[in-house]
Design an enzyme around this catalytic site. Structure first.
Site, PDB file in Angstrom:
ATOM      1  N   PRO A   1      16.547 -70.759  -7.731  1.00 59.12           N
ATOM      2  CA  PRO A   1      16.721 -72.215  -7.785  1.00 59.12           C
ATOM      3  C   PRO A   1      16.214 -72.787  -9.103  1.00 59.12           C
ATOM      4  O   PRO A   1      16.763 -73.747  -9.624  1.00 59.12           O
ATOM      5  CB  PRO A   1      15.847 -72.722  -6.617  1.00 59.12           C
ATOM      6  CG  PRO A   1      15.574 -71.525  -5.770  1.00 59.12           C
ATOM      7  CD  PRO A   1      15.692 -70.315  -6.634  1.00 59.12           C
TER       8      PRO A   1
ATOM      9  N   VAL B   1       8.040 -62.810 -14.202  1.00 62.42           N
ATOM     10  CA  VAL B   1       8.455 -61.403 -14.200  1.00 62.42           C
ATOM     11  C   VAL B   1       9.890 -61.284 -14.708  1.00 62.42           C
ATOM     12  O   VAL B   1      10.205 -60.447 -15.560  1.00 62.42           O
ATOM     13  CB  VAL B   1       8.324 -60.781 -12.785  1.00 62.42           C
ATOM     14  CG1 VAL B   1       8.789 -59.331 -12.796  1.00 62.42           C
ATOM     15  CG2 VAL B   1       6.894 -60.870 -12.299  1.00 62.42           C
TER      16      VAL B   1
ATOM     17  N   THR C   1       5.550 -63.640 -47.144  1.00 67.45           N
ATOM     18  CA  THR C   1       5.286 -63.978 -48.546  1.00 67.45           C
ATOM     19  C   THR C   1       3.887 -64.560 -48.740  1.00 67.45           C
ATOM     20  O   THR C   1       3.409 -65.349 -47.919  1.00 67.45           O
ATOM     21  CB  THR C   1       6.358 -64.941 -49.106  1.00 67.45           C
ATOM     22  OG1 THR C   1       6.024 -65.228 -50.458  1.00 67.45           O
ATOM     23  CG2 THR C   1       6.444 -66.241 -48.340  1.00 67.45           C
TER      24      THR C   1
ATOM     25  N   ASP D   1       3.848 -50.968 -55.472  1.00 67.30           N
ATOM     26  CA  ASP D   1       3.396 -51.953 -56.461  1.00 67.30           C
ATOM     27  C   ASP D   1       1.897 -52.148 -56.396  1.00 67.30           C
ATOM     28  O   ASP D   1       1.266 -51.795 -55.413  1.00 67.30           O
ATOM     29  CB  ASP D   1       4.022 -53.317 -56.111  1.00 67.30           C
ATOM     30  CG  ASP D   1       5.315 -53.541 -56.851  1.00 67.30           C
ATOM     31  OD1 ASP D   1       5.597 -52.777 -57.773  1.00 67.30           O
ATOM     32  OD2 ASP D   1       6.022 -54.496 -56.485  1.00 67.30           O
TER      33      ASP D   1
ATOM     34  N   GLY E   1       4.748 -56.171 -52.746  1.00 68.45           N
ATOM     35  CA  GLY E   1       3.868 -57.197 -52.196  1.00 68.45           C
ATOM     36  C   GLY E   1       4.682 -58.373 -51.686  1.00 68.45           C
ATOM     37  O   GLY E   1       5.740 -58.691 -52.236  1.00 68.45           O
ATOM     38  N   GLY E   2       4.212 -59.007 -50.622  1.00 69.54           N
ATOM     39  CA  GLY E   2       4.856 -60.214 -50.103  1.00 69.54           C
ATOM     40  C   GLY E   2       6.263 -59.954 -49.637  1.00 69.54           C
ATOM     41  O   GLY E   2       6.536 -58.968 -48.952  1.00 69.54           O
TER      42      GLY E   2
ATOM     43  N   GLY F   1      -5.999 -63.305 -51.570  1.00 70.70           N
ATOM     44  CA  GLY F   1      -5.765 -63.810 -50.215  1.00 70.70           C
ATOM     45  C   GLY F   1      -5.494 -62.698 -49.214  1.00 70.70           C
ATOM     46  O   GLY F   1      -4.793 -61.736 -49.521  1.00 70.70           O
TER      47      GLY F   1
ATOM     48  N   MET G   1       1.274 -66.986 -59.889  1.00 67.01           N
ATOM     49  CA  MET G   1       1.075 -66.514 -61.269  1.00 67.01           C
ATOM     50  C   MET G   1       0.636 -67.668 -62.177  1.00 67.01           C
ATOM     51  O   MET G   1       1.080 -67.776 -63.331  1.00 67.01           O
ATOM     52  CB  MET G   1       2.366 -65.868 -61.802  1.00 67.01           C
ATOM     53  CG  MET G   1       2.736 -64.611 -61.034  1.00 67.01           C
ATOM     54  SD  MET G   1       4.350 -63.966 -61.468  1.00 67.01           S
ATOM     55  CE  MET G   1       5.383 -64.701 -60.203  1.00 67.01           C
TER      56      MET G   1
ATOM     57  N   LYS H   1       1.746 -48.710 -62.648  1.00 68.67           N
ATOM     58  CA  LYS H   1       1.111 -48.076 -63.815  1.00 68.67           C
ATOM     59  C   LYS H   1       2.113 -47.538 -64.820  1.00 68.67           C
ATOM     60  O   LYS H   1       1.762 -46.763 -65.685  1.00 68.67           O
ATOM     61  CB  LYS H   1       0.237 -46.920 -63.316  1.00 68.67           C
ATOM     62  CG  LYS H   1      -0.975 -47.390 -62.555  1.00 68.67           C
ATOM     63  CD  LYS H   1      -1.951 -46.263 -62.324  1.00 68.67           C
ATOM     64  CE  LYS H   1      -3.156 -46.758 -61.533  1.00 68.67           C
ATOM     65  NZ  LYS H   1      -3.635 -45.730 -60.613  1.00 68.67           N
TER      66      LYS H   1
HETATM   67  C1  LIG Z   1       5.151 -61.266 -58.853  1.00 65.90           C
HETATM   68  S1  LIG Z   1       4.556 -62.364 -57.657  1.00 65.90           S
HETATM   69  C2  LIG Z   1       5.065 -61.552 -56.207  1.00 65.90           C
HETATM   70  C3  LIG Z   1       5.139 -62.443 -55.011  1.00 65.90           C
HETATM   71  C4  LIG Z   1       5.495 -61.700 -53.764  1.00 65.90           C
HETATM   72  N1  LIG Z   1       6.827 -61.172 -53.814  1.00 65.90           N
HETATM   73  C5  LIG Z   1       5.342 -62.551 -52.501  1.00 65.90           C
HETATM   74  O1  LIG Z   1       6.335 -62.886 -51.849  1.00 65.90           O
HETATM   75  O2  LIG Z   1       4.201 -62.853 -52.150  1.00 65.90           O
HETATM   76  C6  LIG Z   1       2.834 -62.068 -57.728  1.00 65.90           C
HETATM   77  C7  LIG Z   1       2.010 -63.302 -57.462  1.00 65.90           C
HETATM   78  O3  LIG Z   1       1.945 -63.553 -56.076  1.00 65.90           O
HETATM   79  C8  LIG Z   1       0.708 -64.125 -55.740  1.00 65.90           C
HETATM   80  N2  LIG Z   1       0.004 -63.239 -54.821  1.00 65.90           N
HETATM   81  C9  LIG Z   1       0.484 -62.121 -54.266  1.00 65.90           C
HETATM   82  N3  LIG Z   1      -0.412 -61.589 -53.406  1.00 65.90           N
HETATM   83  C10 LIG Z   1      -1.484 -62.389 -53.421  1.00 65.90           C
HETATM   84  C11 LIG Z   1      -2.745 -62.378 -52.766  1.00 65.90           C
HETATM   85  N4  LIG Z   1      -3.056 -61.440 -51.895  1.00 65.90           N
HETATM   86  N5  LIG Z   1      -3.613 -63.384 -53.013  1.00 65.90           N
HETATM   87  C12 LIG Z   1      -3.297 -64.363 -53.872  1.00 65.90           C
HETATM   88  N6  LIG Z   1      -2.125 -64.424 -54.527  1.00 65.90           N
HETATM   89  C13 LIG Z   1      -1.225 -63.457 -54.320  1.00 65.90           C
HETATM   90  C14 LIG Z   1      -0.062 -64.285 -57.045  1.00 65.90           C
HETATM   91  O4  LIG Z   1       0.203 -65.566 -57.572  1.00 65.90           O
HETATM   92  C15 LIG Z   1       0.571 -63.196 -57.884  1.00 65.90           C
HETATM   93  O5  LIG Z   1       0.371 -63.430 -59.248  1.00 65.90           O
END
Ligand SMILES: C[S@@+](CC[C@H](N)C(=O)[O-])C[C@H]1O[C@@H](n2cnc3c(N)ncnc32)[C@H](O)[C@@H]1O
Length: 444
Positions: A43, A23, A310, A227, A280-281, A393, A364, A249
């Site tokens: 203690p 707690v 990431t 993005d 992303g990431g 992924g 990439m 786009k």
């Molecule tokens: C421009 S980089 C950006 C990375 C991002 N900033 C990160 O930290 O994940 C884009 C690449 O990240 C990888 N990536 C990002 N999301 C992904 C996913 N959901 N599944 C597989 N690869 C992914 C791929 O290799 C993709 O071409």
């Protein structure tokens, strides 16, 4: 009688905590967040409390509760597992008119601890009126619903919001208390608000893998620049009046597109909006996040960054591939293969990577996987080195292809693997196979 709700401002004020078990371990961090000066008597204590004591964040006296311990305290928390001791703490506190909470007996407490949570600058506390008999899970469920509503923007006055009134002056919280301006580390440098930009790491794609702070700031935005690989399903949760700009786009070349994004961030912020840049990431892992930070700062626009999960680590994990594993891989290298080995723009030392036994995480890389495999073989990696290619992924469309360095190019072609994908090279791929086999047994 109904409890009278107060928010205790404990900064620098003494709080006695009697007991050092589960707690106390739950209560002490929240008391520390409120700035309390904590004296803990017990203690023995849990490892996390011991860490806090060793770090000098609480004062721990390794002994039982003694008469007099409540002296000078504004609040006493009786958290021992001995009701007689808790009763003694309560009696002493009552005697000297100090508020006290008994963990073992709500009915004998002078104050109750609410189920509490935070959404940005809003602190939420929920007390069941009948706390003596009420189910604490009920209060916690209401708290969770309110906090989730504020964070997602479904309830008004969410993170940092003021419920539609005047914007707060910078550095002041909604309750009038000073806001901690520089929290240290990333993410807290500039408070979000009108005329500022937040560069938010959205994680690898699954909407559940954005950070709490990322989600809070997203819910607060007036404009969102998103993005292609950001967790777009989160956009559905935004208020109807939020402007969403899909920068995936923009019809220019790469460099022009980035300039256009930078200019758009700056112009919306200058127009007094709170701008979220959802990426992303992690924004700083091959995400051009720092370029956007620099562009904002050069234009005099305050900017903050929210780190993200990431894909370099999360996508392998989603296919059960650990990027390190004891006795298998002591290092991992994250490489962008947006240009192939041998290209004059490439700065990657493929000879070093070929000669290393560490895990390689390639982003990439799908379109250039043949050239990469050739280079690694040339510099010493074995043709049998396991390789995993994980596309989409963490998304419902995720697929994984397992191969070897020698065969991966033809398999990727045969299977028609498309980006986004992560390629993992190294023996850690075999650990995933072991996990998958055991998983089958467990779930059979
Ligand atoms: C421009 S980089 C950006 C990375 C991002 N900033 C990160 O930290 O994940 C884009 C690449 O990240 C990888 N990536 C990002 N999301 C992904 C996913 N959901 N599944 C597989 N690869 C992914 C791929 O290799 C993709 O071409």
């Amino acid at each position: 009688m109904d409890p009278y709700l107060l928010g205790l401002r404990l900064g620098g004020r003494r709080v006695l905590v009697a007991g050092g078990g589960a707690v106390a371990s739950r209560r002490v961090p929240a008391l520390l967040d409120a700035g309390a000066d904590i004296l803990l008597v017990s203690p023995e204590v849990t490892a996390s409390l011991q860490d806090l004591a060793e770090a000098g964040r609480i004062r721990w006296e390794a002994r039982g509760y003694r008469t007099g311990d409540c002296a000078g305290a504004w609040l006493a928390c009786a958290c021992t597992d001995d009701p007689a001791v808790n009763a003694a703490v309560a009696a002493a506190a009552e005697e000297q008119r100090t508020w006290y909470v008994r963990a073992d007996d709500a009915g004998a407490s002078a104050a109750w601890t609410p189920a509490s949570g935070r959404a940005g600058d809003v602190r939420v506390g929920v007390l069941s009126v009948d706390s003596e008999r009420g189910d604490p899970r009920h209060s916690a469920a209401i708290r969770d619903a309110v906090v989730a509503g504020l964070r997602s923007g479904r309830l008004p006055g969410g993170p940092g919001g003021t419920g539609g009134g005047e914007p707060l002056p910078r550095g002041v919280r909604g309750d009038g208390s000073p806001r901690e301006e520089a929290r240290g580390g990333l993410g807290g440098i500039v408070p979000p608000g009108a005329g500022t930009v937040a560069i938010i790491g959205g994680g690898p794609g699954d909407p559940g893998l954005i950070t709490v702070r990322g989600r809070q700031l997203l819910a607060e935005a007036d404009v969102v620049l998103t993005d292609r690989l950001a967790p777009r399903s989160l956009l559905d949760e935004l208020r109807d009046d939020v402007e969403i700009i899909d920068v995936g786009k923009i019809p220019y070349g790469r460099a022009m597109a980035q300039e256009h994004i930078n200019a758009t961030l700056v112009s919306h912020a200058r127009a007094g909006r709170f701008v979220a840049r959802l990426k992303g990431g992690d924004p700083f892992v091959f995400g051009r996040g720092a370029e956007e930070v620099l562009a904002c700062l050069r234009a005099g626009v305050p900017v903050t960054v929210v780190p993200g999960v990431t894909s370099a680590v999360a996508v392998p994990a989603s296919a059960w591939v650990p990027v390190t594993h004891r006795g298998v891989a002591q290092e991992f290298h994250v490489v962008s293969v947006h240009v192939p080995p041998g290209d004059e723009r490439s700065t990657v030392n493929w000879e070093l990577l070929g000669g290393s036994s560490g895990t390689l995480v390639l982003l990439m890389a799908v379109e250039r996987i043949g050239a990469v495999a050739d280079e690694l073989l040339r510099y010493g990696r074995s043709p049998d080195t396991p390789v995993s290619v994980i596309a989409d992924g963490t998304l419902p469309t995720q697929r994984t292809i397992n191969s070897t360095l020698e065969r991966v190019e033809s398999l990727v072609t045969e299977e028609g693997v498309r980006p986004p994908a992560i390629v993992v090279v190294g023996d850690v791929v075999s650990v995933a196979a072991e996990i998958a086999e055991l998983m089958r047994d467990v779930t059979a």
